[in-house]
Write a protein that holds these residues in place. Structure first.
Motif, PDB file in Angstrom:
ATOM      1  N   THR A 181       0.978  -1.216  -0.138  1.00  0.00           N
ATOM      2  CA  THR A 181       0.025   0.114   0.037  1.00  0.00           C
ATOM      3  C   THR A 181       0.799   1.140  -0.021  1.00  0.00           C
ATOM      4  OG1 THR A 181      -1.774  -1.210   1.322  1.00  0.00           O
ATOM      5  CG2 THR A 181      -1.829   1.270   1.165  1.00  0.00           C
ATOM      6  N   PRO A 182       0.765   2.091  -1.212  1.00  0.00           N
ATOM      7  CA  PRO A 182       1.500   3.205  -0.927  1.00  0.00           C
ATOM      8  C   PRO A 182       0.973   4.263  -0.264  1.00  0.00           C
ATOM      9  CG  PRO A 182       0.399   2.929  -3.410  1.00  0.00           C
ATOM     10  CD  PRO A 182       0.193   1.678  -2.449  1.00  0.00           C
ATOM     11  N   TRP A 183       1.816   5.053   0.678  1.00  0.00           N
ATOM     12  CA  TRP A 183       1.078   6.135   1.411  1.00  0.00           C
ATOM     13  C   TRP A 183       1.598   7.417   1.042  1.00  0.00           C
ATOM     14  CZ3 TRP A 183      -2.717   4.615   4.213  1.00  0.00           C
ATOM     15  CH2 TRP A 183      -2.796   3.129   4.427  1.00  0.00           C
ATOM     16  N   GLY A 184       2.602   7.622   0.185  1.00  0.00           N
ATOM     17  CA  GLY A 184       3.049   9.182   0.214  1.00  0.00           C
ATOM     18  C   GLY A 184       4.265   8.966  -0.492  1.00  0.00           C
ATOM     19  N   TRP A 185       4.890  10.294  -1.158  1.00  0.00           N
ATOM     20  CA  TRP A 185       6.088  10.388  -1.467  1.00  0.00           C
ATOM     21  C   TRP A 185       6.934  11.112  -0.609  1.00  0.00           C
ATOM     22  CZ3 TRP A 185       7.238   9.844  -7.080  1.00  0.00           C
ATOM     23  CH2 TRP A 185       6.325   9.241  -7.864  1.00  0.00           C
ATOM     24  N   SER A 186       8.297  11.052  -0.581  1.00  0.00           N
ATOM     25  CA  SER A 186       9.083  11.845   0.183  1.00  0.00           C
ATOM     26  C   SER A 186       8.881  13.280  -0.353  1.00  0.00           C
ATOM     27  CB  SER A 186      10.452  11.367   0.377  1.00  0.00           C
ATOM     28  OG  SER A 186      11.035  11.434  -1.079  1.00  0.00           O
ATOM     29  N   PRO A 187       9.154  14.378   0.697  1.00  0.00           N
ATOM     30  CA  PRO A 187       9.095  15.903   0.109  1.00  0.00           C
ATOM     31  C   PRO A 187       9.784  16.171  -1.131  1.00  0.00           C
ATOM     32  CG  PRO A 187       9.122  15.671   2.475  1.00  0.00           C
ATOM     33  CD  PRO A 187       9.339  14.385   1.719  1.00  0.00           C
ATOM     34  N   ASP A 188      11.103  15.425  -1.156  1.00  0.00           N
ATOM     35  CA  ASP A 188      11.890  15.574  -2.232  1.00  0.00           C
ATOM     36  C   ASP A 188      11.608  14.765  -3.660  1.00  0.00           C
ATOM     37  OD1 ASP A 188      12.924  13.339  -1.685  1.00  0.00           O
ATOM     38  OD2 ASP A 188      15.033  13.844  -1.141  1.00  0.00           O
ATOM     39  N   GLY A 189      10.683  14.107  -3.499  1.00  0.00           N
ATOM     40  CA  GLY A 189      10.369  13.050  -4.711  1.00  0.00           C
ATOM     41  C   GLY A 189      11.067  12.006  -4.892  1.00  0.00           C
ATOM     42  N   ARG A 190      12.152  11.754  -4.117  1.00  0.00           N
ATOM     43  CA  ARG A 190      13.090  10.563  -4.232  1.00  0.00           C
ATOM     44  C   ARG A 190      12.476   9.195  -3.779  1.00  0.00           C
ATOM     45  NH1 ARG A 190      17.941  11.776  -1.186  1.00  0.00           N
ATOM     46  NH2 ARG A 190      18.828   9.868  -2.328  1.00  0.00           N
ATOM     47  N   PHE A 191      11.572   9.159  -2.965  1.00  0.00           N
ATOM     48  CA  PHE A 191      10.974   7.945  -2.535  1.00  0.00           C
ATOM     49  C   PHE A 191       9.520   7.705  -2.458  1.00  0.00           C
ATOM     50  CE2 PHE A 191      15.190   8.543  -0.637  1.00  0.00           C
ATOM     51  CZ  PHE A 191      15.728   7.373  -1.082  1.00  0.00           C
ATOM     52  N   ILE A 192       9.094   6.798  -2.801  1.00  0.00           N
ATOM     53  CA  ILE A 192       7.633   6.431  -2.322  1.00  0.00           C
ATOM     54  C   ILE A 192       7.658   5.486  -1.193  1.00  0.00           C
ATOM     55  CG2 ILE A 192       5.275   5.273  -3.360  1.00  0.00           C
ATOM     56  CD1 ILE A 192       6.795   5.679  -6.285  1.00  0.00           C
ATOM     57  N   VAL A 193       6.838   6.031  -0.341  1.00  0.00           N
ATOM     58  CA  VAL A 193       6.664   5.102   0.992  1.00  0.00           C
ATOM     59  C   VAL A 193       5.712   4.422   0.824  1.00  0.00           C
ATOM     60  CG1 VAL A 193       6.608   5.539   3.525  1.00  0.00           C
ATOM     61  CG2 VAL A 193       7.876   7.260   2.230  1.00  0.00           C
ATOM     62  N   PHE A 194       5.538   3.109   1.268  1.00  0.00           N
ATOM     63  CA  PHE A 194       4.656   2.143   1.320  1.00  0.00           C
ATOM     64  C   PHE A 194       4.676   1.041   2.362  1.00  0.00           C
ATOM     65  CE2 PHE A 194       7.993   0.164  -1.339  1.00  0.00           C
ATOM     66  CZ  PHE A 194       7.763  -1.235  -0.940  1.00  0.00           C
ATOM     67  N   THR A 195       3.590   0.462   2.898  1.00  0.00           N
ATOM     68  CA  THR A 195       3.836  -0.808   3.598  1.00  0.00           C
ATOM     69  C   THR A 195       3.505  -1.855   2.902  1.00  0.00           C
ATOM     70  OG1 THR A 195       1.264  -0.525   4.091  1.00  0.00           O
ATOM     71  CG2 THR A 195       2.872   0.529   5.411  1.00  0.00           C
ATOM     72  N   ASP A 200       5.370  -3.845   7.126  1.00  0.00           N
ATOM     73  CA  ASP A 200       6.481  -3.383   7.332  1.00  0.00           C
ATOM     74  C   ASP A 200       6.581  -1.787   6.511  1.00  0.00           C
ATOM     75  OD1 ASP A 200       8.080  -5.514   8.668  1.00  0.00           O
ATOM     76  OD2 ASP A 200       8.315  -6.421   6.599  1.00  0.00           O
ATOM     77  N   LEU A 201       7.084  -0.799   6.904  1.00  0.00           N
ATOM     78  CA  LEU A 201       7.349   0.343   6.207  1.00  0.00           C
ATOM     79  C   LEU A 201       8.699   0.263   5.476  1.00  0.00           C
ATOM     80  CD1 LEU A 201       6.000   3.168   5.841  1.00  0.00           C
ATOM     81  CD2 LEU A 201       7.602   3.979   7.795  1.00  0.00           C
ATOM     82  N   LEU A 202       8.492   0.616   4.125  1.00  0.00           N
ATOM     83  CA  LEU A 202       9.430   0.564   3.060  1.00  0.00           C
ATOM     84  C   LEU A 202       9.464   1.825   2.448  1.00  0.00           C
ATOM     85  CD1 LEU A 202       8.402  -2.716   2.442  1.00  0.00           C
ATOM     86  CD2 LEU A 202      10.558  -2.600   2.504  1.00  0.00           C
ATOM     87  N   ALA A 203      10.707   2.277   1.611  1.00  0.00           N
ATOM     88  CA  ALA A 203      10.620   3.352   0.809  1.00  0.00           C
ATOM     89  C   ALA A 203      11.078   2.637  -0.697  1.00  0.00           C
ATOM     90  CB  ALA A 203      11.693   4.610   1.323  1.00  0.00           C
ATOM     91  N   LEU A 204      10.646   3.192  -1.731  1.00  0.00           N
ATOM     92  CA  LEU A 204      10.959   2.623  -2.854  1.00  0.00           C
ATOM     93  C   LEU A 204      11.741   3.631  -3.700  1.00  0.00           C
ATOM     94  CD1 LEU A 204      10.584   0.731  -5.345  1.00  0.00           C
ATOM     95  CD2 LEU A 204       8.599   1.842  -6.042  1.00  0.00           C
ATOM     96  N   PRO A 205      12.899   3.635  -4.084  1.00  0.00           N
ATOM     97  CA  PRO A 205      13.582   4.659  -4.734  1.00  0.00           C
ATOM     98  C   PRO A 205      13.069   5.054  -6.077  1.00  0.00           C
ATOM     99  CG  PRO A 205      15.167   3.183  -4.066  1.00  0.00           C
ATOM    100  CD  PRO A 205      13.705   2.577  -3.775  1.00  0.00           C
ATOM    101  N   ALA A 206      12.806   6.346  -6.154  1.00  0.00           N
ATOM    102  CA  ALA A 206      12.098   6.880  -7.371  1.00  0.00           C
ATOM    103  C   ALA A 206      12.951   6.740  -8.622  1.00  0.00           C
ATOM    104  CB  ALA A 206      11.734   8.305  -7.347  1.00  0.00           C
TER     105      ALA A 206
END
Length: 186
Positions: free
Chosen positions: A151-165, A174-180
């Motif tokens: 489940t994507p929840w948002g993007w980092s403010p700088d647009g470098r990552f998509i944060v998802f569980t 688990d909370l993860l960050a997908l590199p953009a």
């Protein structure tokens, strides 16, 4: 208080609100969790709280994402083949955003508002992460595929990552960050 009696989602228990970069706030009210099957009517209000217009038809979805400029929302609508995402603007124009069998849900806007990341269960998956241009051009682009629900929840403010569980083998999130990748919000 900014808002009272903010409802919670039935599936994840999260409070049902979203904010934009301009300070626009949207939220659902209710006591306790918003029950499955509860119909809600989204509406636009100005900063003084004056009602401007309804947003689309009443829906049962609790997943709403407000664009960074506060002028559009995206939310799923149930269809015979599952659910698809729809974009609504403040002038009352709605447009279907996804067109795949299965369920498309959990949208998140890139910080510049040009892209929307979302989960989709097309092809029998448990919800892989895709992105698409928010102006509805181009194709859905698969960003991350795995056999567990995401489940994507948002993007980092700088647009470098998509944060998802993502659920682990014990059904814990688990909370993860997908590199953009180039072109997805950077």
């Amino acid at each position: 208080p900014v808002a009272e009696h903010v409802a919670r989602g039935v599936n994840n228990g999260n409070f049902l609100y979203s904010t934009s970069e301009t300070g626009m706030l949207t939220y659902a009210t209710g006591n306790g969790s918003a029950g499955a099957g509860t119909t809600r009517q989204l509406a636009w209000f100005d900063r003084s709280g004056k009602f401007l217009s309804n947003v689309g038809m009443p829906v049962t979805s609790t997943e709403v994402a407000l664009s960074p400029d506060g002028k559009r929302i995206v939310q799923p609508k149930s269809l015979a083949t599952g659910s698809d995402l729809w974009v609504f603007d403040e002038q009352g124009i709605e447009s279907r955003f996804t067109f795949a069998d299965g369920a498309s849900r959990s949208a998140a806007w890139s910080p510049d508002g040009k892209l929307i990341a979302f989960a989709s269960s097309r092809g029998g998956t448990s919800g892989d992460i895709y992105q698409k241009a928010s102006n509805n051009t181009g194709q859905d682009e698969l960003l991350y595929k795995s056999p567990v629900a995401k489940t994507p929840w948002g993007w980092s403010p700088d647009g470098r990552f998509i944060v998802f569980t993502s659920q682990d083998t014990n059904n814990q999130d688990d909370l993860l960050a997908l590199p953009a990748k180039p072109g997805n919000g950077t």
